[in-house]
Design a protein around this motif. Structure first.
Motif, PDB file in Angstrom:
ATOM      1  N   PRO A 126      62.328  68.910  91.900  1.00 35.63           N
ATOM      2  CA  PRO A 126      61.353  67.864  91.552  1.00 35.63           C
ATOM      3  C   PRO A 126      61.402  67.526  90.054  1.00 35.63           C
ATOM      4  CG  PRO A 126      60.364  69.389  93.091  1.00 35.63           C
ATOM      5  CD  PRO A 126      61.712  69.965  92.744  1.00 35.63           C
ATOM      6  N   ALA A 127      61.527  68.547  89.203  1.00 32.68           N
ATOM      7  CA  ALA A 127      61.563  68.276  87.750  1.00 32.68           C
ATOM      8  C   ALA A 127      62.766  67.400  87.391  1.00 32.68           C
ATOM      9  CB  ALA A 127      61.612  69.592  86.979  1.00 32.68           C
ATOM     10  N   GLU A 128      63.898  67.672  88.025  1.00 32.92           N
ATOM     11  CA  GLU A 128      65.101  66.862  87.743  1.00 32.92           C
ATOM     12  C   GLU A 128      64.937  65.426  88.242  1.00 32.92           C
ATOM     13  OE1 GLU A 128      68.287  70.595  87.783  1.00 32.92           O
ATOM     14  OE2 GLU A 128      67.926  69.446  89.611  1.00 32.92           O
ATOM     15  N   LEU A 129      64.336  65.262  89.420  1.00 31.95           N
ATOM     16  CA  LEU A 129      64.119  63.899  89.941  1.00 31.95           C
ATOM     17  C   LEU A 129      63.149  63.131  89.044  1.00 31.95           C
ATOM     18  CD1 LEU A 129      63.960  64.757  93.752  1.00 31.95           C
ATOM     19  CD2 LEU A 129      65.747  63.430  92.599  1.00 31.95           C
ATOM     20  N   LEU A 130      62.141  63.834  88.529  1.00 32.13           N
ATOM     21  CA  LEU A 130      61.200  63.179  87.602  1.00 32.13           C
ATOM     22  C   LEU A 130      61.917  62.789  86.316  1.00 32.13           C
ATOM     23  CD1 LEU A 130      58.063  65.462  88.128  1.00 32.13           C
ATOM     24  CD2 LEU A 130      58.366  63.107  88.931  1.00 32.13           C
ATOM     25  N   GLU A 185      54.276  65.666  89.255  1.00 36.14           N
ATOM     26  CA  GLU A 185      54.245  64.491  88.382  1.00 36.14           C
ATOM     27  C   GLU A 185      54.716  64.873  86.987  1.00 36.14           C
ATOM     28  OE1 GLU A 185      50.623  61.652  89.284  1.00 36.14           O
ATOM     29  OE2 GLU A 185      50.020  63.737  89.402  1.00 36.14           O
ATOM     30  N   PRO A 186      55.212  63.884  86.225  1.00 35.61           N
ATOM     31  CA  PRO A 186      55.662  64.192  84.873  1.00 35.61           C
ATOM     32  C   PRO A 186      54.504  64.765  84.048  1.00 35.61           C
ATOM     33  CG  PRO A 186      56.253  61.935  85.469  1.00 35.61           C
ATOM     34  CD  PRO A 186      55.357  62.453  86.552  1.00 35.61           C
ATOM     35  N   GLY A 187      54.798  65.784  83.271  1.00 34.31           N
ATOM     36  CA  GLY A 187      53.785  66.314  82.354  1.00 34.31           C
ATOM     37  C   GLY A 187      52.883  67.362  82.964  1.00 34.31           C
ATOM     38  N   ALA A 188      52.866  67.478  84.307  1.00 33.03           N
ATOM     39  CA  ALA A 188      52.007  68.486  84.934  1.00 33.03           C
ATOM     40  C   ALA A 188      52.811  69.775  85.080  1.00 33.03           C
ATOM     41  CB  ALA A 188      51.531  67.997  86.296  1.00 33.03           C
ATOM     42  N   GLU A 189      52.242  70.881  84.624  1.00 35.74           N
ATOM     43  CA  GLU A 189      52.990  72.144  84.687  1.00 35.74           C
ATOM     44  C   GLU A 189      53.116  72.678  86.095  1.00 35.74           C
ATOM     45  OE1 GLU A 189      51.988  75.237  81.974  1.00 35.74           O
ATOM     46  OE2 GLU A 189      52.629  73.976  80.270  1.00 35.74           O
ATOM     47  N   THR A 190      52.043  72.521  86.861  1.00 36.98           N
ATOM     48  CA  THR A 190      52.090  72.977  88.252  1.00 36.98           C
ATOM     49  C   THR A 190      51.773  71.797  89.163  1.00 36.98           C
ATOM     50  OG1 THR A 190      49.786  73.610  88.048  1.00 36.98           O
ATOM     51  CG2 THR A 190      51.399  75.377  87.814  1.00 36.98           C
ATOM     52  N   PRO A 191      52.348  71.803  90.372  1.00 35.17           N
ATOM     53  CA  PRO A 191      52.038  70.707  91.290  1.00 35.17           C
ATOM     54  C   PRO A 191      50.580  70.738  91.735  1.00 35.17           C
ATOM     55  CG  PRO A 191      53.517  72.327  92.300  1.00 35.17           C
ATOM     56  CD  PRO A 191      53.315  72.756  90.891  1.00 35.17           C
ATOM     57  N   THR A 192      50.044  69.596  92.111  1.00 32.95           N
ATOM     58  CA  THR A 192      48.679  69.509  92.626  1.00 32.95           C
ATOM     59  C   THR A 192      48.722  69.660  94.136  1.00 32.95           C
ATOM     60  OG1 THR A 192      48.210  67.890  90.909  1.00 32.95           O
ATOM     61  CG2 THR A 192      46.618  68.042  92.703  1.00 32.95           C
TER      62      THR A 192
END
Ligand code: ADP
Length: 296
Positions: free
Chosen positions: A196-200, A220-227
């Motif tokens: 996910p980080a790479e796709l973002l 999402e970009p900038g969020a350390e952990t997913p919601t």
């Protein structure tokens, strides 16, 4: 205007209840064969329409009886089929689905007309259907060039692109246009050739991972952990099509201008609702039913 443009697959599913045979084995069905409407694209389009989005389907069927049934079923569900082409001398897409008593399934897809959807047809369809604020939803049950064309056309017309990356494969850059929302399930997530980080980092605005009864998580970009977004608890009788209902609802909510987290919350409830009766389109909830499920 809240328009969803689905560029994707439409199938007729031949569903048979039987033990999943081993190679070389012949087994008997325990119930009569059922012919049910299917295809990830068409299923999601029906879910979006059910939520009140003005929904248009772009794709291909053959000039056979299955194609006629597919067109009738989409129309009856309120989905526009002006850009659903009928191809001469080609069969409509079919899926052979074996479901065993434990709910496990095995599926063979014959793409047929879905495999003939090409970039030129997709470009023309999106150009004809584009309106400000529309969302383009696509999946990988059609040729990759068609999905790439859907992504490029969405970008060219300033529309949000939502990708159901299924059947999963490594995603090239053309499938991840700027601002794309990618919506794999947890198994597909491991087959996208990127985290996910790479796709973002490549320009996606969000990766929404569906996790069955556990709901979904948003990267999402900038969020350390997913919601984490939970799904309402339901008595699931058939999870076929839950993901399609989730993605159709997500596209409908985004087209209606909902913020992503609220849209995912409603989509999770739409997915849960879809598991409460047999068939991929057997339990698509309308807005009142899905909101009631969310309210508990
Ligand atoms: P897919 O059909 O693509 O494999 P999932 O199985 O993750 O997708 O289901 C999609 C969504 O449907 C989930 O995020 C969840 O909201 C809902 N859902 C699926 N199975 C259940 C279940 N057993 N109970 C409640 N909700 C479910």
């Amino acid at each position: 205007m809240t328009r969803v443009i689905v560029v994707g697959s439409v199938n007729e599913d031949l569903v048979v209840r039987a033990p999943i045979p081993a190679p070389g084995e012949t087994v008997a069905a325990s119930e009569p064969l059922a012919l049910l409407p299917g295809g990830k694209g068409a299923n999601a389009a029906c879910a979006a329409a059910r939520l009140g989005a003005e929904t248009e389907f772009a794709g291909c069927v053959g000039d056979d009886e299955a194609g006629e049934r597919a067109r009738e079923q989409l129309t009856a569900a309120g989905v526009g089929i002006e850009q659903l082409a009928v191809l001469e001398g080609v069969g409509t897409g079919r899926a052979v689905v074996i479901v065993d008593d434990g709910g496990e399934n095995a599926i063979v897809i014959a793409a047929e007309a879905n495999g003939r959807l090409d970039a030129a047809r997709v470009e023309a369809a999106v150009a004809a259907l584009a309106v400000p604020g529309a969302v383009v939803l696509s999946n990988l049950e059609i040729p990759e060039a068609a999905v790439e064309a859907a992504a490029a056309a969405a970008t060219a017309h300033g529309l949000r692109f939502v990708l159901d990356p299924a059947p999963a494969r490594a995603l090239g850059d053309a499938l991840v246009p700027p601002g794309a929302v990618i919506v794999p399930n947890e198994h597909e997530l491991t087959q996208l050739g990127a985290t996910p980080a790479e796709l973002l980092a490549r320009g996606a605005s969000a990766i929404v991972v569906t996790r069955g009864a556990e709901g979904a998580e948003i990267h999402e970009p900038g969020a350390e952990t997913p919601t984490r977004i939970p799904a309402p608890a339901v008595r699931a009788v058939d999870t076929t099509g839950a993901g399609d209902a989730f993605r159709g609802a997500l596209a409908a909510e985004l087209a209606a201008g909902q913020e992503l987290h609220a849209a995912v919350r409603l989509a999770a409830a739409a997915g849960a609702h879809a598991t409460t009766a047999p068939g991929a389109r057997g339990a698509l909830g309308d807005r009142a039913a899905i909101e009631a499920l969310l309210a508990g």
